[in-house]
Design a protein around this motif. Structure first.
Motif, PDB file in Angstrom:
ATOM      1  N   SER A 115     -14.755  -2.171 -36.698  1.00 32.22           N
ATOM      2  CA  SER A 115     -13.393  -2.566 -37.055  1.00 32.22           C
ATOM      3  C   SER A 115     -12.360  -1.466 -36.898  1.00 32.22           C
ATOM      4  N   SER A 116     -12.781  -0.205 -37.069  1.00 28.51           N
ATOM      5  CA  SER A 116     -11.820   0.894 -37.014  1.00 28.51           C
ATOM      6  C   SER A 116     -12.336   2.060 -36.183  1.00 28.51           C
ATOM      7  N   PRO A 117     -12.658   1.805 -34.892  1.00 26.49           N
ATOM      8  CA  PRO A 117     -13.070   2.899 -34.008  1.00 26.49           C
ATOM      9  C   PRO A 117     -11.901   3.839 -33.772  1.00 26.49           C
ATOM     10  N   PHE A 118     -12.178   4.999 -33.246  1.00 23.27           N
ATOM     11  CA  PHE A 118     -11.122   5.993 -33.099  1.00 23.27           C
ATOM     12  C   PHE A 118      -9.993   5.540 -32.178  1.00 23.27           C
ATOM     13  N   ASP A 119     -10.264   4.638 -31.223  1.00 28.86           N
ATOM     14  CA  ASP A 119      -9.164   4.203 -30.363  1.00 28.86           C
ATOM     15  C   ASP A 119      -8.185   3.308 -31.127  1.00 28.86           C
ATOM     16  N   ILE A 120      -8.558   2.861 -32.323  1.00 29.81           N
ATOM     17  CA  ILE A 120      -7.631   2.162 -33.218  1.00 29.81           C
ATOM     18  C   ILE A 120      -7.193   3.094 -34.341  1.00 29.81           C
ATOM     19  N   ALA A 121      -8.163   3.771 -34.946  1.00 33.35           N
ATOM     20  CA  ALA A 121      -7.863   4.660 -36.067  1.00 33.35           C
ATOM     21  C   ALA A 121      -7.017   5.857 -35.643  1.00 33.35           C
ATOM     22  N   GLY A 122      -7.184   6.319 -34.392  1.00 31.82           N
ATOM     23  CA  GLY A 122      -6.409   7.460 -33.912  1.00 31.82           C
ATOM     24  C   GLY A 122      -4.917   7.195 -33.895  1.00 31.82           C
ATOM     25  N   PRO A 123      -4.447   6.137 -33.192  1.00 28.11           N
ATOM     26  CA  PRO A 123      -3.017   5.831 -33.198  1.00 28.11           C
ATOM     27  C   PRO A 123      -2.465   5.519 -34.590  1.00 28.11           C
ATOM     28  N   LEU A 124      -3.267   4.846 -35.435  1.00 29.70           N
ATOM     29  CA  LEU A 124      -2.822   4.576 -36.804  1.00 29.70           C
ATOM     30  C   LEU A 124      -2.593   5.885 -37.547  1.00 29.70           C
ATOM     31  N   THR A 125      -3.549   6.791 -37.483  1.00 32.69           N
ATOM     32  CA  THR A 125      -3.409   8.084 -38.149  1.00 32.69           C
ATOM     33  C   THR A 125      -2.246   8.881 -37.569  1.00 32.69           C
ATOM     34  N   GLU A 126      -2.112   8.877 -36.255  1.00 36.78           N
ATOM     35  CA  GLU A 126      -0.990   9.598 -35.627  1.00 36.78           C
ATOM     36  C   GLU A 126       0.350   9.109 -36.159  1.00 36.78           C
ATOM     37  N   SER A 127       0.485   7.799 -36.323  1.00 38.73           N
ATOM     38  CA  SER A 127       1.757   7.239 -36.801  1.00 38.73           C
ATOM     39  C   SER A 127       2.098   7.764 -38.185  1.00 38.73           C
ATOM     40  N   LEU A 128       1.103   7.836 -39.061  1.00 39.30           N
ATOM     41  CA  LEU A 128       1.343   8.361 -40.401  1.00 39.30           C
ATOM     42  C   LEU A 128       1.735   9.837 -40.344  1.00 39.30           C
ATOM     43  N   LEU A 129       1.108  10.578 -39.447  1.00 37.24           N
ATOM     44  CA  LEU A 129       1.392  12.005 -39.346  1.00 37.24           C
ATOM     45  C   LEU A 129       2.741  12.278 -38.698  1.00 37.24           C
ATOM     46  N   VAL A 130       3.179  11.378 -37.812  1.00 38.22           N
ATOM     47  CA  VAL A 130       4.543  11.481 -37.284  1.00 38.22           C
ATOM     48  C   VAL A 130       5.545  11.287 -38.414  1.00 38.22           C
ATOM     49  N   ALA A 131       5.256  10.344 -39.306  1.00 34.08           N
ATOM     50  CA  ALA A 131       6.121  10.149 -40.483  1.00 34.08           C
ATOM     51  C   ALA A 131       6.186  11.423 -41.317  1.00 34.08           C
ATOM     52  N   ASN A 132       5.055  12.108 -41.434  1.00 35.03           N
ATOM     53  CA  ASN A 132       5.047  13.359 -42.191  1.00 35.03           C
ATOM     54  C   ASN A 132       5.854  14.462 -41.502  1.00 35.03           C
ATOM     55  N   LEU A 133       6.017  14.382 -40.181  1.00 30.79           N
ATOM     56  CA  LEU A 133       6.872  15.357 -39.501  1.00 30.79           C
ATOM     57  C   LEU A 133       8.295  15.297 -40.032  1.00 30.79           C
ATOM     58  N   ALA A 134       8.766  14.085 -40.261  1.00 31.20           N
ATOM     59  CA  ALA A 134      10.124  13.933 -40.791  1.00 31.20           C
ATOM     60  C   ALA A 134      10.217  14.505 -42.209  1.00 31.20           C
ATOM     61  N   ILE A 135       9.191  14.258 -43.007  1.00 32.26           N
ATOM     62  CA  ILE A 135       9.180  14.767 -44.377  1.00 32.26           C
ATOM     63  C   ILE A 135       9.132  16.291 -44.387  1.00 32.26           C
ATOM     64  N   ARG A 136       8.387  16.878 -43.446  1.00 27.25           N
ATOM     65  CA  ARG A 136       8.190  18.328 -43.424  1.00 27.25           C
ATOM     66  C   ARG A 136       9.225  19.057 -42.573  1.00 27.25           C
ATOM     67  N   GLY A 137      10.215  18.372 -42.051  1.00 26.16           N
ATOM     68  CA  GLY A 137      11.097  18.930 -41.032  1.00 26.16           C
ATOM     69  C   GLY A 137      12.065  19.977 -41.518  1.00 26.16           C
ATOM     70  N   TYR A 138      11.547  21.152 -41.865  1.00 27.76           N
ATOM     71  CA  TYR A 138      12.445  22.224 -42.287  1.00 27.76           C
ATOM     72  C   TYR A 138      12.491  23.337 -41.252  1.00 27.76           C
ATOM     73  N   ASP A 139      13.486  24.151 -41.367  1.00 25.77           N
ATOM     74  CA  ASP A 139      13.645  25.324 -40.505  1.00 25.77           C
ATOM     75  C   ASP A 139      13.486  26.555 -41.379  1.00 25.77           C
ATOM     76  N   ILE A 140      12.354  27.223 -41.251  1.00 26.25           N
ATOM     77  CA  ILE A 140      12.042  28.343 -42.132  1.00 26.25           C
ATOM     78  C   ILE A 140      13.011  29.501 -41.941  1.00 26.25           C
ATOM     79  N   GLU A 141      13.677  29.568 -40.784  1.00 25.63           N
ATOM     80  CA  GLU A 141      14.593  30.681 -40.514  1.00 25.63           C
ATOM     81  C   GLU A 141      15.973  30.451 -41.127  1.00 25.63           C
ATOM     82  N   LYS A 142      16.246  29.209 -41.487  1.00 24.56           N
ATOM     83  CA  LYS A 142      17.574  28.904 -42.029  1.00 24.56           C
ATOM     84  C   LYS A 142      17.415  28.514 -43.498  1.00 24.56           C
TER      85      LYS A 142
END
Length: 485
Positions: A409-436
């Motif tokens: 039901s959840s092989p990596f060719d399905i689980a991979g894109p699902l997980t990637e989508s959640l981690l892309v969402a986390n990019l927005a949450i983590r989107g800081y600039d450490i230099e500023k």
């Protein structure tokens, strides 16, 4: 009539010969004959090595064993306390603390690996197993980083191993019923989805403790850290509260997203988001100033992801809400009816109607809920034997059959894109600039998060944010010496 002595000798000789064959060659008799109906010969059982065998890992290997088609051959855990129960239940299983030692010494002696460790170590352990030709079952989320998810998805095909992620709702009847409703055009075209959770139920949005603590004697702290940068041990981090720290966990999205987003992901056949934006909650560090702490996931968030619509339809907008934030109750839902399952849920809004479900896709309902029993559509999708509980046996049987022989039901060719989508969402949450950084009046630095003020454009093919490069630092980590993908 006198007995024939020659015949007697021959009979005795045959008896002795046959007895000797029986004594030394009993293995040629089919084991199912010896064991009776339902007996599974050891040669037909999947030999499993468990990595991370406390808590959910303990539950996983128990479920594999209960299928009747698996043996737990090896146990591995960095914490003897967490491993104690599994070691008692499987006393014949040899025990290791370091998965690398286990793989180096025992690879010829097992067929598959169950991985239930903190998120940050999933990828290196899974890749090492697949490179040795081992089938893998990995707890959700599949990986800590986007690059890791893509790498494991491709490796599963390269090494031709049977894979499954531990989002057991993917094997449930609920998601299949929702797909049948959607395919029958009961709710029409869906362009808006809401998913929510009451998680986190662990500390988030806090600074890293200033004081370290002694490492428990049963815990190998350096092995626990694995791919994460070195820090001194602090009380309360293990076995569960690591989820709220970016070095190890992926927040509420990683913990519950694979369970809650999977139903709409499957129903709508989603792949990768193309845009993402967010807003987050914060905590008060004093009576004047709200605090944001880059090491820790926020206490709440609302993330909006946009996916390409199918067949030239409009884009699909998916809202993720955590920390107890919920969407507005649908007007078709009665005032005393439960929205989702109370704390969690998913709502799909179509051009002709709406449907919702709880965690794991449980209790799917059309809205108004009275419509659920009124609508009958033909069963289109085969059910997994045992439903959610059958998620484990399904993988065991597929691994015994071999790559490409049986569906999971959840092989990596399905689980991979699902997980990637959640981690892309986390990019927005983590989107800081450490230099500023912005300065408070007392001179202390406060992290500035410009990524939370824009809509990030995601290039899935190249795995990068095209309009905010600072976010790309979280697509792929650098591992310390001794760990590699």
């Amino acid at each position: 009539m006198k007995p024939n002595k020659n015949l007697a000798k021959d009979s005795r000789r045959d008896f002795v010969k046959k007895s000797a064959i029986a004594a030394t060659g009993f293995f040629i008799v089919p084991r199912h004959v010896l064991g009776g109906p339902g007996f599974t010969p050891p040669s037909d059982k999947l030999l499993i090595a468990g990595i991370g065998v406390g808590g959910k890992g303990e539950s996983d290997i128990q479920s594999f064993y209960k299928s009747g088609k698996a043996e737990i051959a090896f146990l591995c855990d960095v914490d003897d306390r967490r491993a104690a129960t599994s070691r008692q239940r499987f006393p014949k299983a040899k025990y290791y603390k370091d998965y690398r030692e286990l793989f180096d010494k025992e690879s010829k002696n097992f067929d598959a690996v169950s991985i239930s460790t903190p998120d940050h170590n999933h990828a290196v352990q899974t890749m090492a197993a697949m490179q040795r030709g081992k089938h893998v079952y990995v707890q959700k989320p599949l990986t800590h980083d986007i690059y890791e998810a893509r790498a494991l998805t491709e490796a599963a095909k390269k090494y031709k191993v049977v894979t499954q992620m531990g989002n057991q709702g993917a094997s449930g009847d609920g998601v299949r019923k929702m797909k049948e409703w959607y395919d029958a055009d009961i709710i029409g075209e869906v362009n808006e989805v809401y998913v929510w959770t009451n998680r986190p139920v662990w500390p988030q949005g806090i600074p890293w403790p200033e004081r370290s603590s002694p490492v428990p004697s049963e815990l190998d702290w350096k092995l626990w850290l694995g791919t994460a940068p070195y820090k001194e041990y602090i009380d309360g981090l293990v076995p569960f509260n690591w989820r709220g720290w970016w070095d190890y966990g992926t927040g509420a999205l990683g913990d519950m997203g694979c369970h809650l987003i999977e139903p709409p992901f499957s129903v709508l056949d989603l792949k990768y988001p193309k845009e993402v934006e967010c807003s987050v909650g914060s905590v008060y560090v004093d009576e004047f100033q709200r605090g944001y702490f880059p090491e820790s996931c926020p206490p709440s968030s609302h993330v909006i992801m946009s996916f390409e619509g199918k067949d030239n339809n409009k884009d699909i907008t998916l809202h993720w809400m955590d920390g107890g934030i919920k969407p507005m109750r649908p007007e078709e839902l009665g005032p005393e009816e439960t929205f989702g399952d109370g704390g969690n849920g998913a709502l799909l809004i179509g051009s002709k109607g709406k449907m919702m479900c709880g965690t794991y896709g449980l209790n799917p309902r059309l809205l108004p809920t009275s419509k659920t029993d009124e609508v009958n559509v033909p069963q289109k999708y085969a059910r997994v034997e045992g439903g959610m509980d059958g998620h484990y046996a399904q993988w065991v049987e597929a691994a015994i059959a071999g790559y490409g022989k049986k569906e999971v039901s959840s092989p990596f060719d399905i689980a991979g894109p699902l997980t990637e989508s959640l981690l892309v969402a986390n990019l927005a949450i983590r989107g800081y600039d450490i230099e500023k950084t912005r300065k408070k009046e007392n001179g202390e630095e406060q992290i500035y998060y410009p990524g939370r003020d824009i809509k990030m454009i995601w290039d899935a093919e190249n795995m990068e944010v095209t309009n905010f490069d600072e976010a790309n630092q979280f697509v792929k980590r650098n591992y310390p010496e001794g760990f590699t993908l």
